[in-house]
Motif scaffolding. Structure first.
Motif, mmCIF file in Angstrom:
data_model
loop_
_atom_site.group_PDB
_atom_site.id
_atom_site.type_symbol
_atom_site.label_atom_id
_atom_site.label_comp_id
_atom_site.label_asym_id
_atom_site.label_seq_id
_atom_site.Cartn_x
_atom_site.Cartn_y
_atom_site.Cartn_z
ATOM 1 N N ASN A 157 -37.371 43.813 16.244
ATOM 2 C CA ASN A 157 -37.976 42.522 16.546
ATOM 3 C C ASN A 157 -37.971 42.418 18.072
ATOM 4 O O ASN A 157 -36.913 42.295 18.686
ATOM 5 C CB ASN A 157 -37.175 41.377 15.928
ATOM 6 C CG ASN A 157 -36.998 41.563 14.437
ATOM 7 O OD1 ASN A 157 -37.967 41.672 13.699
ATOM 8 N ND2 ASN A 157 -35.746 41.609 13.980
ATOM 9 N N VAL A 192 -46.604 34.044 22.841
ATOM 10 C CA VAL A 192 -47.210 34.088 21.510
ATOM 11 C C VAL A 192 -46.235 34.736 20.536
ATOM 12 O O VAL A 192 -45.486 35.651 20.893
ATOM 13 C CB VAL A 192 -48.552 34.857 21.538
ATOM 14 C CG1 VAL A 192 -48.352 36.291 21.945
ATOM 15 C CG2 VAL A 192 -49.273 34.755 20.203
ATOM 16 N N THR A 193 -46.253 34.237 19.323
ATOM 17 C CA THR A 193 -45.343 34.695 18.278
ATOM 18 C C THR A 193 -46.125 35.326 17.134
ATOM 19 O O THR A 193 -47.167 34.807 16.732
ATOM 20 C CB THR A 193 -44.528 33.509 17.722
ATOM 21 O OG1 THR A 193 -43.701 32.996 18.756
ATOM 22 C CG2 THR A 193 -43.650 33.933 16.566
ATOM 23 N N ASN A 194 -45.598 36.414 16.614
ATOM 24 C CA ASN A 194 -46.158 37.028 15.404
ATOM 25 C C ASN A 194 -45.027 37.267 14.415
ATOM 26 O O ASN A 194 -43.967 37.803 14.796
ATOM 27 C CB ASN A 194 -46.828 38.371 15.730
ATOM 28 C CG ASN A 194 -48.142 38.186 16.464
ATOM 29 O OD1 ASN A 194 -49.019 37.499 15.977
ATOM 30 N ND2 ASN A 194 -48.272 38.795 17.628
ATOM 31 N N ARG A 212 -44.339 38.877 10.446
ATOM 32 C CA ARG A 212 -44.911 39.638 9.328
ATOM 33 C C ARG A 212 -44.104 39.311 8.091
ATOM 34 O O ARG A 212 -42.891 39.504 8.052
ATOM 35 C CB ARG A 212 -44.889 41.132 9.649
ATOM 36 C CG ARG A 212 -45.724 41.465 10.870
ATOM 37 C CD ARG A 212 -45.567 42.901 11.336
ATOM 38 N NE ARG A 212 -46.351 43.112 12.555
ATOM 39 C CZ ARG A 212 -45.905 42.877 13.784
ATOM 40 N NH1 ARG A 212 -44.666 42.430 13.953
ATOM 41 N NH2 ARG A 212 -46.674 43.088 14.827
ATOM 42 N N ALA A 254 -40.687 40.400 13.357
ATOM 43 C CA ALA A 254 -41.249 39.376 14.232
ATOM 44 C C ALA A 254 -41.295 39.885 15.667
ATOM 45 O O ALA A 254 -40.596 40.834 16.025
ATOM 46 C CB ALA A 254 -40.422 38.095 14.156
ATOM 47 N N SER A 255 -42.129 39.220 16.466
ATOM 48 C CA SER A 255 -42.226 39.601 17.875
ATOM 49 C C SER A 255 -42.625 38.396 18.712
ATOM 50 O O SER A 255 -43.269 37.461 18.214
ATOM 51 C CB SER A 255 -43.244 40.725 18.067
ATOM 52 O OG SER A 255 -44.549 40.281 17.745
ATOM 53 N N THR A 265 -44.264 37.642 22.646
ATOM 54 C CA THR A 265 -44.823 38.177 23.886
ATOM 55 C C THR A 265 -44.913 37.055 24.905
ATOM 56 O O THR A 265 -45.479 35.989 24.617
ATOM 57 C CB THR A 265 -46.219 38.784 23.654
ATOM 58 O OG1 THR A 265 -46.119 39.829 22.674
ATOM 59 C CG2 THR A 265 -46.769 39.373 24.943
ATOM 60 N N ASN A 268 -54.421 35.389 10.133
ATOM 61 C CA ASN A 268 -53.340 34.442 9.917
ATOM 62 C C ASN A 268 -52.398 34.545 11.096
ATOM 63 O O ASN A 268 -51.721 35.546 11.263
ATOM 64 C CB ASN A 268 -52.592 34.760 8.621
ATOM 65 C CG ASN A 268 -51.514 33.737 8.332
ATOM 66 O OD1 ASN A 268 -51.531 32.652 8.874
ATOM 67 N ND2 ASN A 268 -50.576 34.096 7.474
ATOM 68 N N ARG A 269 -52.399 33.526 11.945
ATOM 69 C CA ARG A 269 -51.574 33.560 13.131
ATOM 70 C C ARG A 269 -50.973 32.184 13.371
ATOM 71 O O ARG A 269 -51.445 31.177 12.860
ATOM 72 C CB ARG A 269 -52.378 33.979 14.370
ATOM 73 C CG ARG A 269 -53.538 33.057 14.682
ATOM 74 C CD ARG A 269 -54.343 33.562 15.861
ATOM 75 N NE ARG A 269 -53.565 33.533 17.065
ATOM 76 C CZ ARG A 269 -53.487 32.458 17.869
ATOM 77 N NH1 ARG A 269 -54.137 31.357 17.543
ATOM 78 N NH2 ARG A 269 -52.768 32.493 18.965
ATOM 79 N N GLU A 300 -40.224 29.601 20.504
ATOM 80 C CA GLU A 300 -40.939 30.684 19.828
ATOM 81 C C GLU A 300 -40.044 31.388 18.811
ATOM 82 O O GLU A 300 -40.506 31.816 17.750
ATOM 83 C CB GLU A 300 -41.471 31.681 20.856
ATOM 84 C CG GLU A 300 -42.502 31.110 21.813
ATOM 85 C CD GLU A 300 -43.726 30.565 21.097
ATOM 86 O OE1 GLU A 300 -44.048 31.044 19.991
ATOM 87 O OE2 GLU A 300 -44.373 29.643 21.637
ATOM 88 N N CYS A 357 -40.284 32.226 14.648
ATOM 89 C CA CYS A 357 -39.940 33.514 14.027
ATOM 90 C C CYS A 357 -38.903 33.361 12.925
ATOM 91 O O CYS A 357 -38.707 34.286 12.132
ATOM 92 C CB CYS A 357 -39.430 34.489 15.090
ATOM 93 S SG CYS A 357 -40.695 34.978 16.291
#
Length: 721
Positions: A187, A201-203, A205, A216-217, A219, A286-287, A331, A335
């Motif tokens: 992560n 920004v957060t992602n 999965r 998760a990540s 940036t 989907n974000r 952020e 996550c």
């Protein structure tokens, strides 16, 4: 997009690389598109000035890199958890046949990590698999500690559930010579560099069947560290279409499907956002949508200037670090599965926000998942907790709902009764929840970048800071040998800050406070309760004094003749700020918001709900207070300034629109009061013209023109009858 029509060239497209990791596989595709005509700019984006420059070497050639992240679904004994509307988690939703006879047939599982204790019987145990964050080497050394701190703040919530070190932070393991941030085992928090963007920004999965978070990540763009101590946002004069929108809000419009504030100020931004959502929907994207960092950066930069005016006692470096910790903490909350909570900022009073000892322990907000602005109480002292230093009570409660281990649970339905007990605390102080779809509408307590349990009082503090920054700019900027651009930006930002707080305050007029509480919840407030009349009156007084009064927002001549902006810009038009139009438009838009059909309808509705209640805020009181502020010069036998003429002319036009409205366009009481107000104003204009002593020629001309306008309307309606 690139603009124009492009065709995929199959011969030149293919797999660039394929990397296999223990948990996932990354396939990077190199796709080549071509067009005989090249790029065709989007006319809508061009009109809004957002088209930008093409980054293609040749617009006929469009190479794209597309990355596919493939995961193998594992059976690990994870049991999905059912969502509750009183607590904000991202969810995986599906139509459930098992709920066929229910009012709501949708089943919702929250997104969360599969966290389990090593020792279920221990009061405090490490998890079997902790949530480990890896700091990418791209993060500068001086900011790694701040980012680490922001992430680890969440351990406070997990410790309350008996987890020790549930969240951990590490550097890239020394033994991993093939480290890749795309490796699903990590992560990762990364540091990016773009020419001008400032974002985080957060992602996440998730398993789409269960809601289990797999990876998760985060940036972070490097420009955030720069923007928060540099004024970079400027007020731009609203485009001509804003004038039409202003007049449109005085009557009802079924086609207007957004809050009046957004319709007036952020219309273009909202249209682009909806367009982006439609595009995302078409492509199945989907974000997590989060503008926190972008909005906070401008607020942070202005707050830094205001703090300098208050004798800043904190170094620039420490200020940046406290900002980064707060942003990364926000952020990281995403996550963990948490959605925004835009009512959390109303947890503490304005006075409590000045208590650093209290906010250090309990946080400055009910939740870090709100868009919490800079704490103005710290700004006015030049020291203290500028940003919330820890997670809030809502965050701890939300984590309790999502991550409490009940034991012996095999099906999601087995734990519903225990989850209901947790959720039933929603009425307790600091635990209220409202999210994106509720924000910036008719509930004035559910607003992005507001603060305090008493937001109108807090707004007065914000305006005080704005005036302090304005005075600082006038007396200290520029330094010898510098241009006036920095001072101009601070002055424009100070004016913007005053109007922003005016908009926040205006929401309380006719406002309704909402709650998601269920019957039986502890300390549950009413679900739809009109804002207290005293708060509405205080809001009107604040707006009238600071935004609509004759002596509001006055700049000395020495500033007015030196409002030049950055001479390094390509467009020389930007060197000359059109101050009259800029301030006039802001004032008229605020007046339109206060007197709109939406606002007057809500005042009328609240009066109906509270009919018979002594001291309730009424339409007649509202019209009287606003018109007294706007038309204060009538009868004083003195010249009326250009800004005041602009505002009064607009107000008369709005009253004419409302007085001449047809059935269904406006509340009947509003139409009658508008008509009566026009008749009263006609008398005042006529009396003022009978005593022209002390008036300049422009004022006399304005008075005659306005009186003529009112007479034409009143005579026309008389004939129509």
């Amino acid at each position: 997009g690139a603009g124009g029509q492009y065709v995929l060239d199959h011969d030149k497209s293919g797999v660039d690389s394929a990397n296999g990791f223990p948990d996932n596989t990354i396939i990077r595709m190199g796709l080549y598109f071509w067009s005989p005509r090249g790029a065709q700019p989007n006319p809508l984006l061009q009109l809004l000035g957002l088209a930008g420059e093409s980054q293609l070497e040749d617009s006929r050639s469009l190479p794209l890199k597309v990355t596919y992240n493939l995961w193998m679904r594992k059976e690990d004994g994870y049991v999905p958890r059912i969502a509750d509307p009183r607590i904000g988690y991202f969810t995986e939703d599906f139509y459930s046949l098992a709920r066929f006879l229910n009012d709501d047939r949708t089943q919702r599982y929250i997104d969360r990590w599969n966290l389990k204790k090593k020792d279920p019987m221990a009061a405090l145990s490490e998890p079997v698999k902790p949530i480990v964050w890896t700091l990418d080497p791209s993060i500068p050394k001086q900011y790694r500690g701040a980012i680490r701190d922001g992430i680890l703040r969440w351990n406070k919530a997990f410790e309350a559930l008996g987890y020790k070190n549930a969240i951990q932070v590490q550097d890239v393991p020394a033994g991993d010579k093939d480290y890749d941030h795309a490796d699903g085992r990590y992560n990762v928090v990364r540091w990016a560099m773009t020419p001008s963007a400032g974002y985080a920004v957060t992602n996440i999965r998730t398993d789409p069947f269960s809601g289990e978070i797999l990876n998760a990540s985060i940036t972070v763009d490097a420009n955030m560290a720069y923007y928060i101590v540099q004024e970079h946002q400027k007020i731009s004069t609203p485009e001509s279409s804003a004038l039409t929108r202003e007049m449109n809000v005085f009557t009802r419009d079924p086609k207007r499907d957004m809050p009046v504030d957004t319709y007036l100020w952020d219309y273009d931004r909202e249209m682009l956002r909806r367009q982006a959502q439609q595009i995302a929907g078409k492509h199945g994207l989907n974000r997590i949508e989060c503008d926190y960092e972008e909005g906070l950066a401008g607020d942070a930069a202005f707050a830094y200037t205001a703090a300098m005016a208050s004798g800043m006692k904190v170094s620039k470096d420490d200020y940046v670090k406290s900002y980064l910790s707060a942003v990364v903490c926000h952020e990281c909350g995403h996550c963990l599965g948490l959605r925004h909570n835009f009512i959390a900022s109303t947890y503490l009073s304005t006075a409590q926000l000045a208590n650093d000892t209290y906010t250090s322990q309990h946080g400055s907000s009910g939740s870090v998942m709100d868009y919490n602005p800079v704490n103005i109480q710290a700004v006015l002292r030049g020291a203290g907790n500028f940003y919330t230093p820890t997670i809030g009570p809502y965050d701890i409660w939300a984590i309790q709902y999502g991550y409490t281990a009940f034991g012996g649970i095999k099906e999601p339905e087995d734990e519903i009764s225990k989850l209901m007990q947790i959720a039933s605390r929603s009425g307790e102080p600091g635990l209220a929840y409202m999210t994106d779809e509720n924000a910036d509408d008719w509930d004035p307590y559910v607003v992005r970048f507001d603060y305090a349990k008493d937001p109108v009082t807090y707004g007065a503090k914000e305006m005080q800071a704005a005036h302090r920054a304005l005075h600082y700019a006038l007396t200290n900027l520029p330094l010898p040998g510098e241009s006036y651009s920095k001072r101009t930006e601070v002055l424009l930002r100070a004016i913007s800050a005053v109007f922003q707080e005016g908009r926040f305050a205006a929401r309380f007029v006719g406002g309704v406070a909402s709650s998601r509480s269920f019957k039986g919840d502890a300390d549950a407030p009413a679900t739809l309760e009109p804002v207290d009349a005293s708060v509405q009156r205080a809001a009107v007084q604040l707006v009238a004094k600071n935004c609509l009064a004759a002596n509001a927002l006055q700049l000395p001549e020495s500033a007015m003749v030196n409002l030049s902006q950055d001479m390094n810009q390509d467009r020389t038009a930007d060197w000359n700020a059109p101050m009259r139009e800029l301030i006039s438009m802001q004032q008229s838009m605020l007046y339109a918001m206060l007197m709109s059909a939406d606002t007057t309808d809500r005042i009328a509705e609240n009066s109906f709900k509270l009919e018979g209640q002594k001291g309730a805020y009424s339409l007649s009181e509202h019209f009287g207070a606003i018109c007294a502020a706007v038309f204060s010069e009538l009868g004083e036998n003195k010249p009326i300034s250009a800004l005041r003429r602009d505002l009064q002319h607009f107000a008369v036009s709005g009253l004419i629109t409302q007085a001449g409205s047809t059935q269904g366009q406006l509340n009947t009481d509003t139409r009658m009061i508008a008509n009566d107000t026009l008749k009263r104003l006609r008398v005042r204009y006529a009396e003022q013209l009978q005593h022209p002593q002390g008036l300049d020629d422009m004022t006399k001309l304005y008075l005659r023109d306005t009186l003529d306008t009112i007479d034409r309307f009143l005579n026309r309606t008389a004939v129509a009858k």
